[in-house]
Design a protein around this motif. Structure first.
Motif, PDB file in Angstrom:
ATOM      1  N   VAL A 152       0.851  -1.186   0.000  1.00  0.00           N
ATOM      2  CA  VAL A 152       0.000   0.000   0.000  1.00  0.00           C
ATOM      3  C   VAL A 152       0.884   1.232   0.000  1.00  0.00           C
ATOM      4  CG1 VAL A 152      -1.664   1.358   1.321  1.00  0.00           C
ATOM      5  CG2 VAL A 152      -1.920  -1.129   1.183  1.00  0.00           C
ATOM      6  N   VAL A 167      -3.986   5.698  -2.054  1.00  0.00           N
ATOM      7  CA  VAL A 167      -5.221   5.373  -1.319  1.00  0.00           C
ATOM      8  C   VAL A 167      -5.732   6.565  -0.508  1.00  0.00           C
ATOM      9  CG1 VAL A 167      -4.679   2.917  -1.224  1.00  0.00           C
ATOM     10  CG2 VAL A 167      -3.928   4.408   0.649  1.00  0.00           C
ATOM     11  N   GLU A 187      -6.955   4.356   9.499  1.00  0.00           N
ATOM     12  CA  GLU A 187      -7.553   3.898   8.235  1.00  0.00           C
ATOM     13  C   GLU A 187      -6.572   3.125   7.358  1.00  0.00           C
ATOM     14  OE1 GLU A 187      -7.530   6.985   9.329  1.00  0.00           O
ATOM     15  OE2 GLU A 187      -9.623   7.674   9.560  1.00  0.00           O
ATOM     16  N   GLU A 202      -5.972  -0.428   8.714  1.00  0.00           N
ATOM     17  CA  GLU A 202      -7.139  -1.276   8.470  1.00  0.00           C
ATOM     18  C   GLU A 202      -7.263  -1.625   6.996  1.00  0.00           C
ATOM     19  OE1 GLU A 202     -10.284   1.041  10.175  1.00  0.00           O
ATOM     20  OE2 GLU A 202      -9.957   0.207  12.187  1.00  0.00           O
ATOM     21  N   LEU A 203      -7.013  -0.649   6.130  1.00  0.00           N
ATOM     22  CA  LEU A 203      -7.057  -0.905   4.693  1.00  0.00           C
ATOM     23  C   LEU A 203      -6.023  -1.947   4.293  1.00  0.00           C
ATOM     24  CD1 LEU A 203      -7.300   1.765   1.889  1.00  0.00           C
ATOM     25  CD2 LEU A 203      -5.559  -0.004   1.777  1.00  0.00           C
ATOM     26  N   ARG A 223      -7.197  -5.431   5.174  1.00  0.00           N
ATOM     27  CA  ARG A 223      -8.230  -5.894   4.235  1.00  0.00           C
ATOM     28  C   ARG A 223      -7.613  -6.275   2.894  1.00  0.00           C
ATOM     29  NH1 ARG A 223     -10.930  -1.320   6.201  1.00  0.00           N
ATOM     30  NH2 ARG A 223     -10.599  -0.212   4.224  1.00  0.00           N
ATOM     31  N   GLN A 224      -6.733  -5.433   2.392  1.00  0.00           N
ATOM     32  CA  GLN A 224      -6.143  -5.692   1.075  1.00  0.00           C
ATOM     33  C   GLN A 224      -5.261  -6.929   1.092  1.00  0.00           C
ATOM     34  OE1 GLN A 224      -4.747  -2.309  -1.222  1.00  0.00           O
ATOM     35  NE2 GLN A 224      -2.898  -3.436  -1.800  1.00  0.00           N
TER      36      GLN A 224
END
Length: 213
Positions: A136, A141, A149, A152-153, A156-157
């Motif tokens: 990331v 993003v 955030e 957490e992203l 998930r990814q």
């Protein structure tokens, strides 16, 4: 283990006082002055540079805003921004650490505060896809560390749980944010130090050759 690497100051060189000393020798007389100018230029990655990291503004806008805030000529600010890609030199000791961790069977990811143009540069210049399953970049993003955030992203990814992740970063504030969300952490100071700590945790069986004394 899912091991998540920061980039600047970990996999790639990032030392703003030295960067400014190289680009602005007329302004930086010694290390103390370099530290002071770096703090004023980057604002601890808040302000204009923070917005650049977050993908909210482009390079011409960050140059304009830093110049307007500081009074430094825009052409000098532009020189610093243009020199950042060369500052981000690959650190061989960390590459050796990555290779050792891959050989040990760990899954590797990255989580980096990085403006999109610099993310593009790093992807063009280095085999990131060979070292990491996924990653990331904040500039893509539009959220940044140490915000909740982006962590957490990332989970998930990557399809992982926070407690299954070990996060390596050189900024204590980012380490603290990850810990608060249940991530395991390692404050990175050098490839040798990180290698020693990873061996102590049983995650690396032997020191990668490049970081042995």
């Amino acid at each position: 283990m899912n091991i998540v690497f920061d980039f600047g100051g970990v996999l790639f060189r990032w030392h703003p006082p030295s960067l400014l000393a190289r680009v602005w020798p007329h302004r930086v007389a010694d290390a103390a002055q370099g530290e002071a100018l770096a703090a004023e230029f980057f604002e601890n990655y808040a302000g204009a540079w923070g917005a650049f990291d977050q993908g909210l503004i482009d390079a011409p806008t960050v140059i304009e805003r830093i110049s307007a805030r500081t009074g430094w000529p825009p052409e000098e600010v532009a020189q610093v921004v243009a020199a950042v890609p060369d500052e981000l030199q690959l650190q061989p000791g960390t590459v050796a650490l990555i290779e050792g961790l891959k050989q040990a069977g760990h899954r590797l990811f990255f989580l980096s505060n990085m403006p999109a143009p610099l993310a593009d540069h790093l992807e063009r210049s280095h085999p990131l896809h060979q070292w990491f399953e996924q990653g990331v970049f904040s500039g893509r993003v539009q959220v940044v560390k140490p915000g909740v955030e982006i962590f957490e992203l990332a989970c998930r990814q990557f399809g992982v749980e926070p407690e299954s992740c070990l996060f390596l970063d050189d900024h204590p504030v980012n380490i603290a944010a990850a810990q608060a969300l249940g991530w395991q952490t390692l404050l990175f100071r050098s490839a040798e130090q990180a290698s020693q700590e990873l061996r102590a945790r049983g995650l690396l069986s032997a020191a990668p050759q490049s970081v042995r004394q």
